[in-house]
Design an enzyme around this catalytic site. Structure first.
Site, short mmCIF file in Angstrom:
data_model
loop_
_atom_site.label_atom_id
_atom_site.label_comp_id
_atom_site.label_asym_id
_atom_site.label_seq_id
_atom_site.Cartn_x
_atom_site.Cartn_y
_atom_site.Cartn_z
CB SER A 124 -0.95 -0.04 1.20
OG SER A 124 -2.12 0.69 0.93
CE LYS A 176 -17.77 21.52 10.14
NZ LYS A 176 -16.47 21.85 9.52
#
Length: 322
Positions: A124, A176
């Site tokens: 990764s 949000k």
């Protein structure tokens, strides 16, 4: 003549004394390491050595260390460093940390020959580190790949319901501070997060395709998130060569014209600022021969580091449950 009870009591007292002195010896060693680190910080490699090949080790979780960035710049500026080996054994880390390390290594590669040696894992985010170099050498049984991005967050909504706790919030818009671990993820929030993941994944695949010269079909084969051994990665173009560090040195000599017989010097950050307290304890316990104690400190440090990771991760399954 001592009774059995007296003998047992004496043994317990001796055991407590032995434990005390062991702990004290570790603490003294830790203080010594910190002091040594400050000294090394003033007297570490500064380019005054004779010509050599520098080794930079990338291990553990990649989080974008400023100390590592400074180190790479010092290696780049040293006239005595004729080439660089990046020794990698890492499961990856944050995407921003991996990108930062990638950019630093690319800047280094613009000035000096740089080869990667996969001495365990380059998965990764750590594979992003590997492709920043000019050539990738991997052990046959090493791990490479895991090309992908993940975002993980705990959801404790069910637990809060069971204990009778309700999380209230007032915010400017529905998305949000999403996703939130205090309530189920809404479809809108999941879609927004998926777009971020997709964008970062596109960036990751673009790096791999560009640096490894992969066609679209070749990229599709290796970019589904799976890991590969070094042996598997060779025909897939994830690595260039199988071998060890000597193989990497041979490539530098034959392909980059590096003088034969140069010594390899380990370049490390100038201080122990980037070494956690638990890691220092583990190192000290290792030196004293307390391997089990060192393992416990090391695992505690890994758990603490992983718990502090936030945002997007380019990480391959770190073992944190043992």
């Amino acid at each position: 003549m001592l009774s059995d009870a007296d003998i047992i009591a004496d043994r317990r007292r001796m055991r407590r004394k032995l434990t005390f002195w062991r702990v004290l010896s570790i603490l003294i060693l830790v203080l010594g390491l910190v002091s040594a680190g400050m000294f090394i910080g003033r007297n570490s490699l500064d380019g005054s050595y004779k010509n050599h090949i520098a080794r930079i080790s990338v291990s553990g979780l990649i989080v974008g260390s400023e100390q590592m960035e400074k180190l790479i710049k010092q290696v780049s500026a040293s006239s005595s460093v004729k080439a660089v080996i990046v020794s990698i054994d890492s499961p990856g880390g944050t995407t921003t940390g991996s990108e930062k390390l990638y950019r630093s290594l690319r800047a280094l590669a613009a000035k000096k020959p740089v080869v990667a040696f996969v001495d365990g894992n380059a998965a990764s985010g750590a594979y992003i580190t590997a492709i920043a170099t000019d050539h990738i050498v991997a052990r046959e049984t090493s791990i490479v790949g895991s090309i992908g991005v993940i975002m993980q967050y705990p959801n404790v909504a069910g637990l809060l319901d069971k204990v009778g706790v309700k999380f209230e919030e007032v915010k400017s818009s529905p998305l949000k501070a999403e996703p939130s671990g205090y309530k189920p993820t809404s479809p809108e929030a999941r879609e927004a997060m998926q777009k971020i993941i997709a964008d970062s994944f596109t960036w990751f695949k673009g790096l791999v395709a560009d640096r490894r010269g992969l066609k679209e079909t070749e990229l599709a084969t290796v970019a589904d998130g799976r890991i590969f051994t070094g042996r598997q990665g060779l025909p897939l173009k994830l690595v260039d060569e199988l071998g060890d560090e000597r193989t990497a040195v041979a490539w530098l000599e034959t392909q980059k014209g590096i003088e034969k017989g140069l010594s390899i010097r380990e370049w490390k950050p100038k201080s122990y600022e980037n070494l956690s307290f638990l890691s220092t304890l583990a190192y000290g316990a290792d030196l004293l021969g307390y391997e089990k104690v060192a393992d416990n400190f090391r695992r505690a440090g890994e758990k603490a580091a992983a718990s502090n990771l936030d945002g997007l991760l380019a990480l391959w399954q770190p073992s944190l449950n043992n």
